[in-house]
Motif scaffolding. Structure first.
Motif, PDB file in Angstrom:
ATOM      1  N   UNK A  81       0.822  -1.274  -0.019  1.00  0.00           N
ATOM      2  CA  UNK A  81      -0.039   0.062   0.112  1.00  0.00           C
ATOM      3  C   UNK A  81       0.517   1.353   0.171  1.00  0.00           C
ATOM      4  N   UNK A  82       2.116   1.156  -0.123  1.00  0.00           N
ATOM      5  CA  UNK A  82       2.964   2.421  -0.456  1.00  0.00           C
ATOM      6  C   UNK A  82       2.884   3.000  -1.633  1.00  0.00           C
TER       7      UNK A  82
ATOM      8  N   UNK B  49      10.108   1.994  -1.952  1.00  0.00           N
ATOM      9  CA  UNK B  49       9.156   2.939  -1.572  1.00  0.00           C
ATOM     10  C   UNK B  49       8.637   2.849  -0.161  1.00  0.00           C
ATOM     11  N   UNK B  50       8.473   4.178   0.205  1.00  0.00           N
ATOM     12  CA  UNK B  50       8.002   4.087   1.809  1.00  0.00           C
ATOM     13  C   UNK B  50       6.931   5.222   1.841  1.00  0.00           C
TER      14      UNK B  50
ATOM     15  N   UNK C 191       6.855   8.400  -0.936  1.00  0.00           N
ATOM     16  CA  UNK C 191       5.516   8.520  -1.799  1.00  0.00           C
ATOM     17  C   UNK C 191       4.469   9.132  -0.871  1.00  0.00           C
ATOM     18  N   UNK C 192       3.455   9.765  -1.605  1.00  0.00           N
ATOM     19  CA  UNK C 192       2.240  10.347  -1.072  1.00  0.00           C
ATOM     20  C   UNK C 192       2.442  11.669  -0.374  1.00  0.00           C
TER      21      UNK C 192
ATOM     22  N   UNK D 262       4.570  12.178  -5.377  1.00  0.00           N
ATOM     23  CA  UNK D 262       3.289  11.774  -5.466  1.00  0.00           C
ATOM     24  C   UNK D 262       2.968  10.758  -6.621  1.00  0.00           C
ATOM     25  N   UNK D 263       2.928   9.451  -6.321  1.00  0.00           N
ATOM     26  CA  UNK D 263       2.599   8.769  -7.304  1.00  0.00           C
ATOM     27  C   UNK D 263       1.359   8.883  -8.020  1.00  0.00           C
TER      28      UNK D 263
END
Ligand code: GDP
Ligand code: ZN
Length: 441
Positions: free
Chosen positions: A228-229, A304-305, A325-326, A346-347
């Protein structure tokens, strides 16, 4: 009739439907087929418009045909080419009509090239270059393949082989002339000098060749990290970018496992390690198997974190970049002074992706280190050249013990180069090499 004497045919252009499709035939029946379908044998090597009809005089298609009598043809045999409309029904009618002729059958993968090779139209390194050229995705791969196809490696290998044979002749001449088996020093010294020069020359070509092989195989980047990252989101974003050239291994229609990027001419494969999962679909299984094998030997890991995570990391010897990310969710990301590069993206929204891609281009640049002079593009070629210098070295080492031993090692060296060129080889090795080719090639 031996399969090799049969006439082969195949679709030599891409999959239907397409505007134009090229159906190619090679072998002794090529003229009968082209004359049978068009009503006459066209003038050699001239594009000729013709109405194709089957044996019941039913029209198949309005086509352009070409007739290349052997041996001045691509395969060295009689070759016929039909440029038809590339619809499935047209092609199926064509294949039916062609298959009605005696001793005509569909070609195996690579069979046209194999016939060209067997008829001396190209050597094995050139055949490999041709295969690489067809499969080249990026500009740098294309140029590398073209060098092979132009026979640069083949030319060098032929030259080395002749010089080895000449050196060996010097030594063997001495053996013939000496009664005690002791070759005069006047003959040995110049022969050894030549062998050393050859040894160093081949060694130099082998050194710094890693890049060309890498260029053929591409750089592999694995995306890893906890669930979910945003790994899938990131790879799907990359797949949508202009730089994405193919995405052949989709697990489902929604999820891309692997995407190939053309980064400044460098082939880069990005794999979503979490997308790799069990599946019962055999076609998918093959894709999953390949993706897993490639991810295991990734050259770079994007870890990815979540942007909110205080700590994130990934051990192991592979270079690893931390990608947070995010960033659209948490405005003030925690700082982490690490030795690895760190990215904030932010993917979902695409923020920071250009920076990430630019850094990947930089990494690819260093990784491939732009060796334009690369001659070797396959492990097979490297292995045979290593064998060659091994034999040359041994011939120098053993000459004191006896000139016959040295001559024997020189024969081995010449044989290795002969294999490289495809002159000396057992059938099954050729089978393996040509099976990798496309049908119609
Ligand atoms: P994976 O398990 O690592 O592959 O994560 P996914 O790509 O499936 O994403 C998990 C969830 O995070 C999904 O609901 C995504 O829409 C969401 N997500 C991914 N990237 C971002 C982002 O940059 N911002 C926000 N707000 N949500 C994101
Ligand atoms: Zn996922």
């Amino acid at each position: 009739m031996h399969p090799r004497d049969q006439t082969i045919f195949a679709l030599s252009s891409g999959r239907p439907p397409s505007a134009i499709a090229i159906v190619r035939l090679s072998g002794p029946m090529a003229e009968s087929v082209i004359a049978g379908l068009t009503g006459k044998t066209p003038a050699p090597r001239m594009a000729t418009r013709a109405l194709l009809q089957d044996s019941n005089h039913q029209p198949i298609d309005d086509a352009v045909v070409l007739w290349f009598p052997g041996p001045a043809s691509a395969t060295g045999e009689d070759v016929a080419e039909f440029h038809v409309h590339g619809g499935r029904a047209v092609l199926s009618a064509m294949f039916d009509a062609i298959a009605k002729f005696e001793n005509v059958r569909p070609a195996e993968p690579g069979e046209f090239t194999r016939r060209a090779f067997e008829n001396g139209k190209l050597d094995l390194t050139e055949a490999e270059g041709l295969d690489d050229l067809i499969h080249a995705d990026t500009d740098r791969q294309r140029r590398q393949a073209l060098r092979q196809l132009k026979g640069l490696l083949g030319d060098r290998a032929r030259d080395w082989r002749e010089r080895i044979i000449a050196a060996s002749a010097l030594i063997e001449a001495g053996i013939d002339f000496s009664d005690e088996g002791d070759v005069p020093a006047e003959l040995i010294a110049p022969a050894l000098e030549r062998i050393r020069a050859l040894h160093d020359e081949i060694k130099q070509v082998l050194a710094g060749q890693g890049q060309s092989e890498r260029l053929r195989d591409g750089l592999v980047v694995a995306i890893a990290g906890p669930p979910n990252v945003g790994k899938s989101t990131l790879i799907n974003q990359l797949a949508k970018r202009e730089v994405a050239i193919v995405s052949p291994h989709a697990g489902t229609t929604r999820d891309v496992i692997e995407v190939q990027l053309d980064l400044d001419g460098y082939p880069v494969t990005v794999i979503d390690t979490a997308g790799i999962r069990e599946t019962s679909d055999p076609v998918e299984q093959e894709g999953v198997r390949r993706a897993r094998a490639r991810a295991a030997e990734a050259d770079l890991v994007l870890w990815l974190a979540d942007n909110g995570d205080a700590k994130a990391g990934h051990g192991g010897p592979t270079p690893t970049w931390l990608v947070r990310n995010k960033i659209d969710l948490v405005r003030t990301p925690p700082g982490e002074g690490g030795r690895h590069p760190e990215f904030r993206i932010s993917a979902a929204r695409g923020d920071g992706l250009s920076e990430l891609i630019a850094a990947l281009v930089g990494f690819a640049h260093d990784y491939f280190a732009t060796s334009e002079s690369g001659l070797i593009s396959r492990t097979r070629q490297r292995g045979l050249l290593e064998e060659t210098i091994g034999s040359l070295q041994r011939s120098i080492d053993v000459v004191e013990q006896g000139e016959e031993l040295a001559a024997e090692e020189l024969r081995r060296a010449a044989t290795s180069l002969g294999r490289l060129l495809g002159r000396v080889d057992v059938e099954d090795i050729l089978d393996v090499i040509f099976r990798e080719f496309c049908v119609g090639k």
